[in-house]
Design an enzyme around this catalytic site. Structure first.
Site, PDB file in Angstrom:
ATOM      1  CG  HIS A  53      95.923-112.743  74.289  1.00 31.14           C
ATOM      2  ND1 HIS A  53      95.218-112.269  73.655  1.00 31.14           N
ATOM      3  CD2 HIS A  53      96.746-111.617  73.790  1.00 31.14           C
ATOM      4  CE1 HIS A  53      94.460-110.635  72.452  1.00 31.14           C
ATOM      5  NE2 HIS A  53      95.863-110.875  72.917  1.00 31.14           N
ATOM      6  CE  LYS A  71     106.544-112.285  90.638  1.00 32.16           C
ATOM      7  NZ  LYS A  71     107.596-113.932  91.621  1.00 32.16           N
ATOM      8  CE  LYS A 113     118.775 -95.786  98.571  1.00 35.26           C
ATOM      9  NZ  LYS A 113     119.799 -94.911  97.811  1.00 35.26           N
TER      10      LYS A 113
END
Length: 172
Positions: free
Chosen positions: A101, A150, A167
């Site tokens: 939103h 992300k 890692k």
């Protein structure tokens, strides 16, 4: 919402709500696959496993490849589009959220949607949350409980809140 076309979304949501009890009362993997196929609008490959309960608010924007495994109690909010490529593993209680939103209070009743793409051979650990617009790279692992906001590069392990690269994975 003030969009005059929003009734079309409501129609799909109401259809999905009506079909969800049948899916979540399935007593076999074949039945669950058949019921989810009805919700998403195409037949899932017989190599794909979906454990119930499974929750979706829309359903029509989910694409699932072959040899995919989705564990218990997952939630896919898919209005923005969710794609699981072949050989993806989804742990229990994973949330894939393509909807958000606006920040402004005057616009907050609106919605913005961005797709989630999980590339082949990725593994999403138990209780992880993948947020709108994220791509999980090929062969990558999202640790249990991570919140991914992300993109995750191929061949990496991410974890934490917010998720960070922990890692790189050696590909043999």
């Amino acid at each position: 919402m003030h969009d005059p076309e929003f009734y079309k979304v409501d129609e799909v949501v109401n259809r999905t709500l009506a079909l969800a009890p049948g899916l979540n009362n399935s007593t076999s993997n074949d039945e669950a696959r058949e019921k989810l196929s009805e919700i998403i609008g195409y037949p899932l490959d017989k190599s794909t496993t979906v454990f119930v309960p499974f929750h979706t608010n829309f359903g029509k924007s989910i694409k699932i490849g072959r040899q995919v495994f989705i564990n218990h109690a997952c939630s896919f909010l898919d209005m923005g589009g969710i794609t699981l490529e072949d050989h993806v593993l989804i742990g229990p209680r994973v949330n894939l959220v393509t909807e958000n939103h606006p920040l402004s209070p005057s616009e907050r009743r609106g919605m913005s949607c961005q797709p989630i793409l999980i590339k082949q051979n990725a593994w999403i650990g138990a209780g992880a949350i993948i947020l709108p617009g994220v791509t999980i790279g090929e062969n990558s692992i999202v640790a249990a409980g991570a919140v991914v906001s992300k993109d995750v590069p191929a061949n990496t392990i991410v974890g934490g809140v917010p998720a960070k690269i922990l890692k790189e994975i050696d590909i043999i």
